[in-house]
Write an enzyme that holds these catalytic residues in place. Structure first.
Site, PDB file in Angstrom:
ATOM      1  N   ASP A 134       0.838  -1.204   0.000  1.00  6.66           N
ATOM      2  CA  ASP A 134       0.000   0.000   0.000  1.00  6.66           C
ATOM      3  C   ASP A 134       0.866   1.245   0.000  1.00  6.66           C
ATOM      4  OD1 ASP A 134      -2.623   1.495   0.557  1.00  6.66           O
ATOM      5  OD2 ASP A 134      -1.336   2.143   2.203  1.00  6.66           O
ATOM      6  N   TYR A 171       2.634  10.115   0.646  1.00 13.66           N
ATOM      7  CA  TYR A 171       3.752   9.590   1.424  1.00 13.66           C
ATOM      8  C   TYR A 171       5.088  10.060   0.836  1.00 13.66           C
ATOM      9  CZ  TYR A 171       0.138   6.367   3.146  1.00 13.66           C
ATOM     10  OH  TYR A 171      -1.006   5.819   3.678  1.00 13.66           O
ATOM     11  N   LYS A 182      -3.568   5.819  -3.796  1.00 14.29           N
ATOM     12  CA  LYS A 182      -4.656   6.693  -3.367  1.00 14.29           C
ATOM     13  C   LYS A 182      -4.780   7.898  -4.287  1.00 14.29           C
ATOM     14  CE  LYS A 182      -3.823   5.065   1.300  1.00 14.29           C
ATOM     15  NZ  LYS A 182      -2.549   4.380   1.022  1.00 14.29           N
TER      16      LYS A 182
END
Length: 338
Positions: free
Chosen positions: A54, A59, A85
């Protein structure tokens, strides 16, 4: 229970491993991790049989996707499942002009929230480019909760249920992604999203743990009813379920309140009675729920990763779970490992 156990991902034609490798730390969350350490951790997870990863544009301002893609590039793409995402768009910018907080020395991209249809499509295409991989298996709408967006949350949620949803539904219908969902810190937001739209999955951070089971009231039963998969991250409640009730223990990224410290101390007493490490109980409790096929955790070192994998498979007697319920330390209706 083994970290590499394969489990069906709800109603979607995907099998995921019970343990997922979370990549926020390799995006240099709070402090730097060097390139070698980041790659060695991904390879260690792979060698341990982990096949679920993930990541997110957030990030490290894209650094996590860059590093993960590099580490997975020469693996057989059909052998692993990858989630990223949407909700933020990155644009190249001078490092000196970027506020990277809380990321340390991240990638030179400025982040802006964008929950529009076009912004979602751009985010998806940009993630593919950073990863250097031919497809992404699942996409989550990121951070449309009150924890992240504060008073703007209702309007942000509305925008996402319009713009992001239309883009993700199109990507799913065209077979470009297999699963679409929402990734947030509050189960109430997940519940409302599921009531409004036909999502396949959710990534819930920290709201279903040994300390918190309110998601059993409405959200998780609805997921079971619709065969929707939930990945749980933050299963240590940001620290205290890994460290125990020690001085300075963190709960939800802040010093743990006295009531939380007391409850964890009482859980630790049961752990000692049954010779069960507290973190092992925290990890295994989460994935006992039938709607939760996988637990997602990020680590900073190979040693931390190895320890998590060991805890995940540590034998825990049925009497331990019965004892927790008898002492009302977890809910009576909470599923536990068999």
């Amino acid at each position: 229970m083994q970290p590499s156990d394969r489990r069906r991902f709800g109603r979607v034609d995907l099998d995921v491993t019970a343990f997922a490798f979370g990549t926020a730390p390799i995006g240099n969350f709070l402090r730097e991790i060097d390139e070698t350490t980041a790659d060695v951790m991904v390879q260690h997870a792979w060698n341990a049989g982990i096949r679920f990863y993930d990541t997110a544009p957030m990030y490290g301002h894209g650094l996590s996707e860059l590093r993960l893609g590099h580490s997975l590039r020469w693996k057989n793409r059909s052998d692993f499942v990858l989630a990223s995402k949407v909700g933020r768009v990155l644009k190249a910018k001078k490092r000196s002009e970027i506020d990277f907080s809380p990321w340390a020395n991240a990638a030179p991209n400025e982040m802006t929230f964008d929950y529009s249809y076009d912004g979602t499509m751009r985010s998806f295409e940009d993630s593919l480019q950073r990863l250097g991989l031919e497809h992404i298996d699942m996409l989550f709408i990121h951070d449309i909760d009150r924890f992240t967006r504060g008073d703007a949350q209702p309007e942000v949620f509305r925008q996402a249920m319009d713009g992001c949803w239309r883009a993700l539904e199109k990507l799913r219908d065209e077979g470009l992604v297999k699963a679409i969902g929402v990734g947030v810190n509050e189960w109430e937001v997940c519940l409302e999203a599921l009531r409004q739209r036909d999502f396949d999955c959710f990534l819930l951070a920290g709201r279903y743990t040994l300390l918190e089971q309110d998601a059993l009231n409405e959200f998780l039963p609805l997921c079971e009813e619709r065969n929707v998969a939930v990945i749980v991250g933050g299963g240590f409640n940001s620290g205290i379920l890994a460290t125990g009730a020690v001085d300075g223990a963190k709960y939800n990224y802040a010093p743990a309140p006295l009531a939380v410290m007391d409850k964890v101390a009482r859980i630790e007493a049961v752990c000692r009675d049954h010779n069960v490490p507290l973190p092992a109980a925290a990890l295994q409790f989460v994935v006992a729920h039938p709607a939760i096929p996988s637990f997602c955790a990020g680590t900073r070192t190979v040693e931390q990763l190895s320890q998590n994998l060991t805890w995940f498979s540590h034998p825990i007697p049925a009497e331990f779970w019965a004892d927790l319920k008898q002492r009302k330390l977890i809910r009576e209706d909470a599923p536990v490992p068999e």
